[in-house]
Scaffold this active site. Structure first.
Site, PDB file in Angstrom:
ATOM      1  N   ASP A 183       0.852  -1.186   0.000  1.00  0.00           N
ATOM      2  CA  ASP A 183       0.000   0.000   0.000  1.00  0.00           C
ATOM      3  C   ASP A 183       0.886   1.234   0.000  1.00  0.00           C
ATOM      4  O   ASP A 183       1.899   1.285   0.703  1.00  0.00           O
ATOM      5  CB  ASP A 183      -0.894  -0.021   1.245  1.00  0.00           C
ATOM      6  CG  ASP A 183      -1.956   1.067   1.233  1.00  0.00           C
ATOM      7  OD1 ASP A 183      -1.993   1.848   0.267  1.00  0.00           O
ATOM      8  OD2 ASP A 183      -2.738   1.152   2.197  1.00  0.00           O
TER       9      ASP A 183
ATOM     10  N   ASP B 178      11.807   8.220  -5.777  1.00  0.00           N
ATOM     11  CA  ASP B 178      11.342   7.578  -4.549  1.00  0.00           C
ATOM     12  C   ASP B 178      11.962   6.189  -4.409  1.00  0.00           C
ATOM     13  O   ASP B 178      11.261   5.201  -4.197  1.00  0.00           O
ATOM     14  CB  ASP B 178       9.812   7.490  -4.545  1.00  0.00           C
ATOM     15  CG  ASP B 178       9.245   7.283  -3.139  1.00  0.00           C
ATOM     16  OD1 ASP B 178       9.954   7.591  -2.151  1.00  0.00           O
ATOM     17  OD2 ASP B 178       8.102   6.814  -3.020  1.00  0.00           O
TER      18      ASP B 178
ATOM     19  N   LYS C 101      -2.474  -2.953  -9.470  1.00  0.00           N
ATOM     20  CA  LYS C 101      -2.383  -1.736  -8.670  1.00  0.00           C
ATOM     21  C   LYS C 101      -3.594  -0.860  -8.940  1.00  0.00           C
ATOM     22  O   LYS C 101      -3.745  -0.310 -10.039  1.00  0.00           O
ATOM     23  CB  LYS C 101      -1.101  -0.962  -8.968  1.00  0.00           C
ATOM     24  CG  LYS C 101      -0.920   0.246  -8.057  1.00  0.00           C
ATOM     25  CD  LYS C 101       0.505   0.737  -8.111  1.00  0.00           C
ATOM     26  CE  LYS C 101       0.788   1.706  -6.979  1.00  0.00           C
ATOM     27  NZ  LYS C 101       2.201   2.059  -6.873  1.00  0.00           N
TER      28      LYS C 101
ATOM     29  N   GLY D 296      -1.566   4.158  -4.421  1.00  0.00           N
ATOM     30  CA  GLY D 296      -2.586   3.137  -4.590  1.00  0.00           C
ATOM     31  C   GLY D 296      -2.247   1.857  -3.853  1.00  0.00           C
ATOM     32  O   GLY D 296      -1.236   1.747  -3.175  1.00  0.00           O
TER      33      GLY D 296
ATOM     34  N   VAL E 108      -1.801  -2.376  -4.025  1.00  0.00           N
ATOM     35  CA  VAL E 108      -1.452  -3.484  -4.913  1.00  0.00           C
ATOM     36  C   VAL E 108      -2.085  -4.768  -4.397  1.00  0.00           C
ATOM     37  O   VAL E 108      -1.986  -5.097  -3.211  1.00  0.00           O
ATOM     38  CB  VAL E 108       0.077  -3.661  -5.019  1.00  0.00           C
ATOM     39  CG1 VAL E 108       0.418  -4.837  -5.926  1.00  0.00           C
ATOM     40  CG2 VAL E 108       0.719  -2.387  -5.555  1.00  0.00           C
TER      41      VAL E 108
END
Length: 336
Positions: free
Chosen positions: A92, A211, A112, A96, A98
């Protein structure tokens, strides 16, 4: 584990710290230079899709498959995920949730379901798919397709048996983490991540992930790493090394200028986050959690710097490595 192995590991830790420090210094220098030129930056150097009001809302189902063998609809996805059952959630994030999905023919997929605010609009969503559809590398997740139905947007990926690296390192109740990852396996994972990032950064239009973290590294049955979640990625022209976007990233992994509010994405930012990931894999500690040292709490990076300064590099290593580090057994065998 013999003294030579310990010395090698200690040297590796020292190298990681040095790499992070040099990267941080380089980032701060570049940040000062960018702040002086940002006001005059040519806006045409930024790849941003032009919004079209007529395309911001989808009222009918749209399906795209990047794999000729995959023919699937939204109804198929709903059935395969048991109407997006909480029991099938594998991860999570703010972009979103998965889910693990299994089609009637036995094919397993990662689905996802994007959050309503994961993208600013449909054009941004399409831009994301354009990026993902062009990526071809063994250490980058393969996007198989997507479905849109009304306000629902779903991405379909290949499924990874071992889940994400964060679970394998920190979730003691997961199948992957029942036995700690051996040192050789950790090196293999990090090498895979490095190869994937190098591929993205070396493209004609480099992609900056923004990220890089353990949650965005998934492992297959052979513990090969696959970088996922490009919701924060941006494509930039080859002659430029940055693209201005909104601030993004995860605390603990973000380079200093991101935390200070600068939203200019750079390849060096990804390298810094990768250095933090290397430190996490070696120490078994989460970068976004404080570390206790001498009765005080500090960040993982500062703790590591202090430990190196005190010649305690060996004490930094994840103690779980010793449990299976010298058995000679392969992780894939241990976890069977």
């Amino acid at each position: 584990m013999d003294q030579t192995s310990l010395d090698v590991m200690a040297g590796f830790i020292s190298f990681v710290i040095a790499a992070i420090l040099f990267t941080a210094i380089g980032i701060m220098i570049c940040k000062n230079k960018r702040s002086q030129t940002q006001a005059t930056q040519d806006p045409t150097s930024i790849i941003v899709p032009t919004p079209n009001p007529k395309q911001t809302t989808i009222t009918v189902e749209e399906i795209a498959s990047f794999d000729p063998s995959l023919q699937i609809s939204m109804s198929d996805i709903i059935a395969a995920t048991k109407n997006f059952s909480a029991d099938l959630v594998t991860s999570d994030s703010r972009l979103g949730i998965v889910y693990k999905a299994e089609l009637p023919n036995g094919l397993k997929l990662a689905v996802k379901k994007l959050a309503p605010d994961a993208f600013q609009g449909f054009m941004e969503f399409r831009s994301e798919l354009e990026i993902l559809g062009k990526l071809r590398h063994r250490n980058i997740v393969r996007l198989l397709g997507y479905c849109i139905a009304g306000a629902e947007r779903v991405l379909i990926y290949e499924f990874f048996e071992k889940g994400n690296l964060d679970v394998c390192l920190h979730d003691l109740f997961s199948d992957c983490a029942r036995f700690p990852l051996r040192w050789q396996t950790r090196i293999k994972i990090l090498r895979g991540v490095a190869n994937g990032l190098a591929y993205m950064h070396a493209l004609e239009k480099p992609i900056i992930h923004r990220d890089v973290k353990a949650e965005n590294i998934f492992l297959d049955s052979q513990f090969e790493a696959h970088i996922v979640d490009f919701g924060l990625a941006r494509m930039v022209k080859a002659e430029h090394t940055h693209v201005s976007t909104r601030a993004a990233g995860t605390m603990g992994y973000m380079p200093p200028e991101y935390e200070e509010g600068f939203t200019t994405a750079t390849v060096k930012g990804d390298v810094y986050s990768f250095g933090i990931l290397m430190l996490e894999v070696a120490t078994g500690r989460r970068p976004n959690l404080p570390v206790s040292m001498n009765g005080e709490t500090t960040s993982l990076l500062k703790w590591a710097k202090d430990m190196i300064a005190q010649n305690q590099a060996k004490e930094m290593l994840d103690p779980n490595i010793w449990v299976y580090g010298s058995t000679g057994l392969d992780d894939s065998k241990i976890l069977e």
